[in-house]
Design an enzyme around this catalytic site. Structure first.
Site, PDB file in Angstrom:
ATOM      1  N   ASP A  27      32.957 -82.301 -47.349  1.00 60.58           N
ATOM      2  CA  ASP A  27      34.202 -82.840 -47.877  1.00 60.58           C
ATOM      3  C   ASP A  27      35.067 -83.159 -46.656  1.00 60.58           C
ATOM      4  O   ASP A  27      35.581 -82.267 -45.998  1.00 60.58           O
ATOM      5  CB  ASP A  27      34.863 -81.777 -48.771  1.00 60.58           C
ATOM      6  N   LYS A  90      42.045 -89.660 -41.995  1.00 59.90           N
ATOM      7  CA  LYS A  90      41.480 -90.278 -43.192  1.00 59.90           C
ATOM      8  C   LYS A  90      42.364 -91.418 -43.706  1.00 59.90           C
ATOM      9  O   LYS A  90      41.868 -92.383 -44.277  1.00 59.90           O
ATOM     10  CB  LYS A  90      41.325 -89.202 -44.258  1.00 59.90           C
ATOM     11  N   GLU A 190      34.716 -88.130 -54.431  1.00 58.05           N
ATOM     12  CA  GLU A 190      35.198 -86.746 -54.537  1.00 58.05           C
ATOM     13  C   GLU A 190      35.271 -86.267 -55.993  1.00 58.05           C
ATOM     14  O   GLU A 190      34.798 -85.162 -56.293  1.00 58.05           O
ATOM     15  CB  GLU A 190      36.565 -86.628 -53.855  1.00 58.05           C
ATOM     16  N   ASP A 212      43.546 -83.999 -58.691  1.00 55.72           N
ATOM     17  CA  ASP A 212      43.412 -83.521 -57.312  1.00 55.72           C
ATOM     18  C   ASP A 212      44.780 -83.516 -56.632  1.00 55.72           C
ATOM     19  O   ASP A 212      45.309 -84.560 -56.269  1.00 55.72           O
ATOM     20  CB  ASP A 212      42.428 -84.458 -56.581  1.00 55.72           C
TER      21      ASP A 212
END
Ligand code: AMP
Length: 618
Positions: A27, A90, A190, A212
């Site tokens: 992850d 990211k 994800e 999330d």
């Protein structure tokens, strides 16, 4: 893909215990990253060398000597060395300078616009780094961490990305993996990974919301699972909403409540200390009703009730985004079966409370929300590893496999949902006289025309002895093994000319892509079938035209000028109809030509038979 291991001797469904090779799940997060693997059928997140944390802060520190430090140690440099401590990489993946320039103040380090390069770069001293190189540093640290833990080298990985990542961002992630010495077998979403961790792929026809809420970002994804295939129906999110805002809310509350502005203005480190204490308070309030602590001789406290009133509008915003995602997916609230919680901030009890109040779904929070994505990636990796000994993996091929035939048609050899391993073969022939080569193009998908499907590869069967069109007998066999590896063999049976190639049928295709291909095949079914029958009519007409040319040539000695003229006229009419691409007129013209030539063909046949008999001596 759901795989069922079966003991060959006993026929019992069993789980394997022998491992050949580890494929890890990673992850790669905005704030934290982690790595996991499956051992004895259980996914496990790997702890760092201190044995305390599974989370590795996605932070890279370049020291003055040019050494690179990743993780917890790098995080410690964040305040002191803003310009050489890189976080939130990211957010830069696959982005140009123009895409991210508005985040410049938030980032703190230098991002630069490179004239000759469209992708943004990060400058540290005189060196420039691409987000791919920076992510590779994080991935390398994770790779080392798991290798240290397992005592063996690891080269294969599954990496997760947000569902909304586009192709460039996914490719950038894949490249970062490669740069870190990892063979990236799959990039998976994800939310899909989180659902896999809860085993939701094992149940069919479900609609799942993956909620999330991390430190800085909020993402909601609506997934549908059907026949073990995940499809992303909608995604929504807020790139600047997360646990940091909750800390900020407590921070601001204390400043006001205890009149701390003065201390803030006069003591440089006070702000940082207060921020850390606010985060501690938030975490404590996830289990206790009240928090109290001393900071520089002053007792600061906050109750859960007050905290909840401070953050309620933020959480309401997430509920609002969830509802909008449902509207995008054209779903009613009641159609969500499961809600999966991901990200550390979902531990805040108000999140669960609000979800239960507004939705009738089952809320999954049994697994560690920080680890759940990596655990799911590890499960996907284990499925791909397929390294069970003595086991037959009963699996199905998720998409049909076939070859391109004349006119760009898809000719399916193994249909979707067929249990694998499987072999199947079909015979084909040539369409041109004297053809010595045949191109075999292999495709995957449900659409009638190959251009709408996914090409897996092509090869040429050469060395076919020259024969008239239609005479060679070419057998094409597809052999699909339990790992999804496809071997295609083409063989001309009269001459035994043979050619074989291997193709990985599922490589590089995500479950979502597969799902999308299936949905499209249904959506376009009607127009696809119309297109297919048109191409088939054209193919047949071309064969008829060829035959009528041959017929005129072979029978010129007895056909009258009027008959020749009529055949030619009907021939041209059919040619015209083909040019107009109109199936009905093609079929009409075909019929007219066939009807006229049939009695003539009969006469020709009788003449041939007569000739044969006359020539025979008894
Ligand atoms: P992530 O980006 O998923 O690692 O999320 C980290 C966020 O989760 C940070 O804002 C943490 O403060 C928050 N967090 C971690 N543990 C807890 C907890 N027990 N209660 C509330 N928030 C937490």
């Amino acid at each position: 893909m759901a795989k069922i291991p079966i003991q060959l001797q006993t026929g019992q469904v069993e789980k394997s215990k022998t491992k050949k090779d580890y494929i890890i799940g990673i992850d790669l997060g905005t704030t934290n990253s982690l790595v996991a693997y499956v051992s004895e059928d259980q996914p496990k997140a790997v702890k760092d060398r201190s044995g305390k944390h599974t989370l590795v802060p996605s932070i890279i520190y370049f020291d003055a000597q040019g050494d690179v430090i990743v993780g917890e140690e790098a995080k410690k440099q964040l305040v002191r060395h803003t310009d050489r401590t890189i976080f939130s990489v990211k957010r830069l993946m696959g982005k140009s300078y123009a895409d991210v320039v508005q985040m410049r103040d938030f980032l703190g380090y230098r991002i630069i616009d490179h004239d000759d390069e469209s992708l943004v770069r990060v400058a540290v001293d005189q060196r420039y780094y691409t987000p791919i190189e920076l992510s590779a540093h994080i991935l390398r640290a994770l790779k080392q961490q798991v290798e240290w833990h397992l005592g063996t080298s690891v080269t294969k990985a599954v990496i997760t990305v947000p569902a909304y990542f586009n192709d460039t961002q996914r490719q950038a992630t894949r490249d970062a993996g490669k740069l870190a010495g990892l063979d990236v077998l799959r990039i998976i979403n994800e939310p899909t990974a989180a659902s896999l961790a809860y085993g939701l792929n094992r149940t069919d026809h479900k609609t799942i919301a993956v909620y999330d809420l991390g430190g800085g970002t909020f993402d909601i994804s609506i997934l549908r699972i059907e026949d073990g295939i995940f499809e992303v129906l909608a995604t929504r999110g807020d790139a600047f909403l997360g646990g940091d805002d909750f800390d900020r809310a407590i921070f601001d509350y204390w400043i006001e409540q205890y009149n701390l502005q003065n201390r803030l203005d006069h003591q440089k480190s006070y702000s940082q200390k207060l921020r850390l204490l606010a985060e501690k308070a938030k975490k404590t309030l996830s289990k206790d009703d009240i928090f109290s602590a001393q900071l520089d001789g002053l007792v600061l406290s906050i109750s859960r009730e007050v905290f909840e009133s401070l953050i309620e509008s933020k959480i309401d915003r997430t509920m609002c985004l969830l509802r909008q995602a449902l509207i995008d997916a054209r779903l009613e609230i009641g159609q969500i079966h499961d809600i999966v919680l991901v990200g550390g901030s979902t531990r805040v009890p108000l999140v669960r409370k609000k979800l239960l109040k507004h939705f009738a779904a089952k809320v999954h929070d049994e697994l560690n929300p920080d680890e759940v994505v990596a655990l799911g990636a590890a499960i996907q990796a284990d499925i791909l590893a397929g390294n069970q000994k003595n086991m037959l993996l009963l699996d199905v091929t998720p998409l049909s496999l076939g070859i391109e035939t004349i006119g760009g048609l898809m000719d399916t050899i193994i249909s979707r949902n067929t249990k694998i391993p499987i072999s199947a073969a079909r015979n084909y022939t040539t369409s041109v006289d004297g053809q010595t080569n045949l191109k075999i193009a292999v495709y995957q998908g449900e659409r009638e025309m190959v251009q709408d499907n996914r090409k897996l590869g092509e090869f040429i069967l050469s060395g076919i002895p020259p024969m008239p069109a239609g005479i060679p007998k070419i057998e094409i066999s597809f052999m699909l093994d339990a790992d999804g590896l496809l071997r295609v063999r083409a063989r001309e049976l009269r001459s035994q000319t043979e050619q074989t190639v291997s193709i990985t049928s599922t490589y590089g295709i995500s479950d979502e892509e597969m799902g999308k291909m299936l949905i499209e095949s249904i959506r376009y079914a009607k127009s696809d079938i119309a297109q297919r029958s048109l191409v088939e009519a054209i193919n047949e007409s071309n064969a008829i035209l060829l035959a009528s040319d041959k017929f005129l040539n072979n029978n010129a000695d007895w056909l009258s000028a009027q008959q020749v003229q009529k055949v030619k006229q009907l021939h041209d009419q059919l040619l015209d109809a083909i040019r107009q691409n109109d199936k009905d007129s093609i079929l009409r013209a075909q019929e007219a030509l066939n009807q006229y030539t049939e009695p003539l063909a009969q006469i020709a046949l009788e003449k041939t038979i007569k000739k044969a008999i006359t020539g025979k001596k008894i």
